[in-house]
Design a protein around this motif. Structure first.
Motif, PDB file in Angstrom:
ATOM      1  N   GLU A  84       0.815  -1.114  -0.036  1.00  0.00           N
ATOM      2  CA  GLU A  84       0.122  -0.182   0.150  1.00  0.00           C
ATOM      3  C   GLU A  84       0.788   1.218  -0.102  1.00  0.00           C
ATOM      4  N   ALA A  89      -2.178   7.405   1.138  1.00  0.00           N
ATOM      5  CA  ALA A  89      -3.052   7.085   1.981  1.00  0.00           C
ATOM      6  C   ALA A  89      -3.785   8.237   2.596  1.00  0.00           C
ATOM      7  N   SER A  90      -5.049   8.016   3.139  1.00  0.00           N
ATOM      8  CA  SER A  90      -5.818   9.253   3.674  1.00  0.00           C
ATOM      9  C   SER A  90      -5.464   9.404   5.079  1.00  0.00           C
ATOM     10  N   SER A  92      -7.101   9.156   8.025  1.00  0.00           N
ATOM     11  CA  SER A  92      -7.687   8.137   8.756  1.00  0.00           C
ATOM     12  C   SER A  92      -7.156   7.034   8.737  1.00  0.00           C
ATOM     13  N   ARG A  93      -6.493   6.619   7.666  1.00  0.00           N
ATOM     14  CA  ARG A  93      -5.618   5.465   7.481  1.00  0.00           C
ATOM     15  C   ARG A  93      -4.187   5.503   8.283  1.00  0.00           C
ATOM     16  N   GLN A  96      -4.416   5.001  11.849  1.00  0.00           N
ATOM     17  CA  GLN A  96      -4.352   3.828  12.327  1.00  0.00           C
ATOM     18  C   GLN A  96      -2.908   3.056  12.352  1.00  0.00           C
TER      19      GLN A  96
END
Length: 541
Positions: A84, A89-90, A92-93, A96
């Protein structure tokens, strides 16, 4: 672009950084590009070390994995996390991943820990954010982590605040926070910088154990090449934003190919300070110094015990002499520096400086003596005001000397040149410099006042070996020219040996041994001194 040697592991890498470029923009225009085409990968359970001088781009490359750089940073290339691309990436990701699957240990713990929250709250908050646990379970996990990273009596430290811990203890708390959620990748940015040699060994062994137990991958950023040699599987060498050499650790250390790698490996503090005259006058005498901090409990906050940070300490220091002070984290080294400079209260005993006892003096009475009594703190970022330019920071004390603006500016320029920084950098701000550069700025601020006594609290801990060697030689040269005395506090015994005429060993607030530097290193008498030297010898092999 340098090639990364092939890894025998056929599994896909956990992290792949491909042709990473990082630039900083101002008003839409790139003003600098500190990372240029960097590529590396990290396998599951592998430790990759990024090494290089301060400002080479090591920390920026590592922080790019989690996209932690300021908003005006611009990325090009790819950072693949199990396939990935994290650059796409966002938020929110990324939330995490941060503190969950990817943990990070920052270089400067005092600026990374919240001064308003207890140690328990800061660690457990991270646990509760990523795991479905009760507060009681989170507290138990916090205690386990503090014990794992070597915090003595962790139960007593749960309600402590960052300022109540030593530099090494704060670093251990940062490590505990990073490991709290059993991450797959740990980014360790100088994780042992503030730690003594015995704890350096423990922390790296802990990380190594976690590697084998959980398949933890580690990106280690360090200037301590002896630790890199012993614990990392592969090494990538960075210079001016580029990887100039990358190889398996044993191969790189035994047969370095690039001239810059050869320079790094050859850089070790060496030599001894110039001898002082036998009839040199005594500048500082300390007798029966005590500094106890009360432990209060209960609703009425009654004193139930004391932390004996310094207990009955005595020493003397001659003009032009350097006294090295060594001991484990929490032994009272930094507290001694704060007591001498009267930056802490409740001091008992006598501190006679230039014939005057400092203990009974008020802060107003101490002010005229501050010029001759300067200190360089362990954490340069925390001690430099972010609101002032480098020129303003260094010249702040000069304003009390009655110098003209032109004279002040010339003194600032001279001080920056002495610590090998570009005088034009006086117009910039602390956040624009690397950790090592900020430490040199802190040294320049102290030297500009031409003090009689310079106290250095871990002044080289944030510096790579080549700069450590330069700073040691610089300090010895300046000491010989100006004749100031020096108290040199450090856990790096190689640097202490190169700087000191005499060495004082502290353990739990008490002096256990003091002697001429050469004699103490060659024939240590106390078991604790022998233990310290044994650990230092182990990390250098």
């Amino acid at each position: 672009m340098p090639l990364t040697p092939a890894n025998n592991n056929t599994a896909p890498p956990l992290v792949q950084v491909k042709n990473l470029h990082v630039s900083f923009e101002q008003f839409g225009t790139a003003i600098s590009q500190p990372v240029k085409g960097v590529s590396f990968d990290i396998q599951h359970g592998e430790m990759l070390a990024l090494v290089g001088e301060s400002g080479s781009g090591k920390s920026l490359s590592a922080q790019s994995i989690m996209r932690l750089l300021p908003s005006h940073a611009r990325y090009q290339g790819q950072i693949l996390w199990a396939g990935e691309d994290l650059l796409q990436a966002s938020n929110s990701r990324l939330q995490q991943l941060r503190g969950g699957e990817i943990g990070i240990i920052f270089q400067e713990p005092m600026t990374s820990l919240n001064p308003l929250h207890t140690i328990e709250k800061q660690i457990s908050e991270n646990i509760l954010q990523h795991q479905q646990l009760t507060k009681a379970q989170a507290q138990q996990r916090t205690l386990e982590l503090l014990h794992e990273v070597g915090i003595p009596e962790p139960q007593k430290r749960l309600n402590s605040y960052p300022h109540e811990l030593s530099g090494g203890q704060r670093q251990r708390v940062m490590i505990a926070m990073a490991l709290a959620n059993n991450p797959k990748l740990l980014i360790a940015d100088e994780p042992t910088t503030a730690l003594d040699v015995t704890l350096q060994e423990q922390i790296l062994q802990l990380l190594q154990t976690l590697q084998h137990k959980f398949g933890l991958a580690v990106l280690l950023i360090s200037h301590d090449l002896s630790l890199v040699k012993r614990f990392a599987q592969r090494v990538a060498v960075m210079q001016q934003g580029e990887i100039v050499e990358s190889n398996h650790t044993a191969t790189l250390f035994n047969a370095p190919q690039h001239p810059y790698t050869q320079l790094l490996l050859a850089a070790e503090p060496e030599g001894v300070p110039a001898p002082i005259t036998q009839d040199a006058p005594t500048l500082l005498t300390i007798d029966n110094l005590r500094l106890w901090f009360p432990i209060k409990k209960g609703f009425w906050q009654r004193v139930v015990d004391h932390v004996k940070a310094i207990d009955g300490l005595g020493l003397h220091l001659k003009k032009g002499e350097t006294l090295g002070v060594v001991g484990e984290s929490g032994s009272g080294k930094s507290t001694l520096a704060f007591a001498i400079t009267r930056l802490v209260s409740n001091t008992q005993g006598t501190i006679v400086f230039q014939g005057q006892d400092l203990v009974p003096l008020s802060q107003k009475q101490l002010r005229p003596l501050r010029k001759d009594l300067q200190i360089v703190f362990q954490d340069p970022y925390g001690s430099l005001s972010p609101r002032l330019s480098i020129g303003q920071i260094i010249s702040e004390g000069l304003e009390l000397l009655g110098l003209t603006t032109q004279q002040q500016e010339q003194r600032v320029i001279n001080a920056l040149q002495e610590v090998e920084l570009d005088p034009e950098s006086r117009h910039r701000y602390p956040h624009e410099f690397s950790g090592g550069q900020r430490q040199r700025i802190a040294i320049a601020r102290a030297l500009v006042l031409e003090p009689q006594l310079l106290i250095l609290d871990e002044p080289t801990s944030a510096l790579d070996r080549t700069v450590q060697k330069q700073i040691v030689e610089l300090l010895r040269q300046l000491q010989q020219q100006r004749g100031f005395a020096c108290i040199f506090i450090s856990h790096d015994l190689k640097v202490v040996r190169a700087m000191s005429h005499r060495v004082l060993v502290m353990h739990h607030g008490v002096v256990v041994e003091t002697n001429e530097a050469q004699q103490l290193f060659e024939q240590p008498q106390h078991p604790y001194t022998q233990q310290l030297l044994k650990a230092a010898l182990a990390t250098s092999t």
